[in-house]
Scaffold this motif. Structure first.
Motif, mmCIF file in Angstrom:
data_model
loop_
_atom_site.group_PDB
_atom_site.id
_atom_site.type_symbol
_atom_site.label_atom_id
_atom_site.label_comp_id
_atom_site.label_asym_id
_atom_site.label_seq_id
_atom_site.Cartn_x
_atom_site.Cartn_y
_atom_site.Cartn_z
ATOM 1 N N GLY A 43 -11.307 -15.085 -43.885
ATOM 2 C CA GLY A 43 -11.928 -13.822 -44.202
ATOM 3 C C GLY A 43 -11.424 -12.635 -43.410
ATOM 4 N N LYS A 44 -10.409 -12.855 -42.575
ATOM 5 C CA LYS A 44 -9.866 -11.770 -41.755
ATOM 6 C C LYS A 44 -8.384 -11.573 -42.051
ATOM 7 C CE LYS A 44 -13.109 -12.157 -37.898
ATOM 8 N NZ LYS A 44 -13.246 -12.223 -36.423
ATOM 9 N N GLU A 45 -7.882 -10.406 -41.678
ATOM 10 C CA GLU A 45 -6.470 -10.114 -41.865
ATOM 11 C C GLU A 45 -5.627 -10.844 -40.820
ATOM 12 O OE1 GLU A 45 -6.861 -5.612 -43.773
ATOM 13 O OE2 GLU A 45 -5.808 -5.938 -41.871
ATOM 14 N N ARG A 46 -4.361 -11.055 -41.178
ATOM 15 C CA ARG A 46 -3.448 -11.661 -40.222
ATOM 16 C C ARG A 46 -3.229 -10.698 -39.062
ATOM 17 N NH1 ARG A 46 1.648 -15.022 -42.361
ATOM 18 N NH2 ARG A 46 -0.133 -15.906 -43.481
ATOM 19 N N GLU A 47 -3.231 -11.248 -37.855
ATOM 20 C CA GLU A 47 -3.162 -10.440 -36.634
ATOM 21 C C GLU A 47 -2.000 -10.906 -35.761
ATOM 22 O OE1 GLU A 47 -6.296 -9.449 -33.027
ATOM 23 O OE2 GLU A 47 -6.153 -11.517 -33.718
ATOM 24 N N ALA A 48 -1.242 -9.944 -35.258
ATOM 25 C CA ALA A 48 -0.181 -10.285 -34.318
ATOM 26 C C ALA A 48 -0.806 -10.647 -32.975
ATOM 27 C CB ALA A 48 0.770 -9.114 -34.151
ATOM 28 N N VAL A 49 -0.352 -11.725 -32.390
ATOM 29 C CA VAL A 49 -0.889 -12.211 -31.119
ATOM 30 C C VAL A 49 0.080 -11.928 -29.967
ATOM 31 C CG1 VAL A 49 -1.641 -14.245 -29.847
ATOM 32 C CG2 VAL A 49 -2.196 -14.007 -32.282
ATOM 33 N N ALA A 50 1.321 -12.355 -30.118
ATOM 34 C CA ALA A 50 2.315 -12.177 -29.064
ATOM 35 C C ALA A 50 3.706 -12.295 -29.653
ATOM 36 C CB ALA A 50 2.136 -13.226 -27.963
ATOM 37 N N THR A 51 4.647 -11.596 -29.032
ATOM 38 C CA THR A 51 6.038 -11.643 -29.476
ATOM 39 C C THR A 51 6.952 -11.611 -28.277
ATOM 40 O OG1 THR A 51 5.688 -10.663 -31.662
ATOM 41 C CG2 THR A 51 7.840 -10.298 -30.669
ATOM 42 N N ILE A 52 8.099 -12.283 -28.405
ATOM 43 C CA ILE A 52 9.117 -12.256 -27.374
ATOM 44 C C ILE A 52 10.442 -11.827 -28.002
ATOM 45 C CG2 ILE A 52 9.686 -14.722 -27.641
ATOM 46 C CD1 ILE A 52 10.039 -14.737 -24.526
ATOM 47 N N LEU A 53 11.159 -10.966 -27.303
ATOM 48 C CA LEU A 53 12.492 -10.575 -27.738
ATOM 49 C C LEU A 53 13.476 -11.597 -27.191
ATOM 50 C CD1 LEU A 53 12.398 -6.706 -27.144
ATOM 51 C CD2 LEU A 53 11.618 -8.030 -29.111
ATOM 52 N N ARG A 54 14.225 -12.251 -28.066
ATOM 53 C CA ARG A 54 15.078 -13.344 -27.641
ATOM 54 C C ARG A 54 16.113 -12.915 -26.625
ATOM 55 N NH1 ARG A 54 15.522 -17.947 -27.105
ATOM 56 N NH2 ARG A 54 17.541 -18.236 -28.089
ATOM 57 N N GLY A 55 16.698 -11.760 -26.797
ATOM 58 C CA GLY A 55 17.776 -11.354 -25.915
ATOM 59 C C GLY A 55 17.309 -10.960 -24.530
ATOM 60 N N SER A 56 16.293 -10.112 -24.442
ATOM 61 C CA SER A 56 15.839 -9.584 -23.153
ATOM 62 C C SER A 56 14.719 -10.397 -22.543
ATOM 63 C CB SER A 56 15.374 -8.139 -23.321
ATOM 64 O OG SER A 56 14.205 -8.093 -24.132
ATOM 65 N N GLY A 57 14.004 -11.167 -23.359
ATOM 66 C CA GLY A 57 12.841 -11.886 -22.870
ATOM 67 C C GLY A 57 11.600 -11.016 -22.741
ATOM 68 N N LYS A 58 11.680 -9.765 -23.177
ATOM 69 C CA LYS A 58 10.508 -8.888 -23.088
ATOM 70 C C LYS A 58 9.412 -9.414 -24.001
ATOM 71 C CE LYS A 58 9.148 -4.021 -23.302
ATOM 72 N NZ LYS A 58 9.584 -2.627 -23.528
ATOM 73 N N THR A 59 8.181 -9.292 -23.533
ATOM 74 C CA THR A 59 7.048 -9.840 -24.269
ATOM 75 C C THR A 59 6.021 -8.761 -24.609
ATOM 76 O OG1 THR A 59 5.935 -10.446 -22.213
ATOM 77 C CG2 THR A 59 7.312 -12.127 -23.248
ATOM 78 N N PHE A 60 5.267 -9.017 -25.656
ATOM 79 C CA PHE A 60 4.219 -8.123 -26.107
ATOM 80 C C PHE A 60 2.992 -8.963 -26.452
ATOM 81 C CE2 PHE A 60 7.086 -4.536 -26.657
ATOM 82 C CZ PHE A 60 8.304 -5.156 -26.882
#
Length: 124
Positions: A43-60
């Motif tokens: 019943g809820k929308e899809r939500e972004a939880v976490a992401t990593i940039l493969r090259g730099s390793g930066k995370t969100f």
């Protein structure tokens, strides 16, 4: 074509931990990809939880999981993990791994490849 396979979901009590894994097909993730985890509860929308940039390793991270979840990557096997600690009932959802070549990390439209999902259920 990159195929993604998630694993590691399950049922835990509140306060528990789970570790999700995202394994790519034989072509893996090149360093210009971002790899993220999304979740969708009934019943809820899809939500972004976490992401990593493969090259730099930066995370969100989305604010609701900061300090509890950690996304990481495994060199040279290219798998991506989501360590989830201090789980809460509101974390209950189907969790999807996704990969894309760039864009706004929190928007599903920038991800080209998706896994089938793994269920996480947290009981109080």
């Amino acid at each position: 074509q990159v195929q993604l396979t998630e694993s590691g979901g399950g049922s835990v009590q509140a306060g528990g931990s789970l570790r999700l894994s995202c394994a790519p097909s034989q072509y893996g993730f090149s360093n210009n990809y971002m790899v993220g985890w999304f979740r969708q509860a009934p019943g809820k929308e899809r939500e972004a939880v976490a992401t990593i940039l493969r090259g730099s390793g930066k995370t969100f991270y989305v604010d609701s999981v900061k300090g509890r979840f950690t996304i990481s990557q495994d060199h040279p096997e290219t798998a991506v993990f989501l360590q989830m600690n201090s789980l809460r009932p509101e974390d209950t959802a189907m969790y999807y791994c996704a990969a894309g070549r760039g864009g706004t990390w929190s928007r599903a439209m920038f991800y080209d490849y998706w896994g089938q999902g793994t269920q996480v259920t947290v009981s109080s």
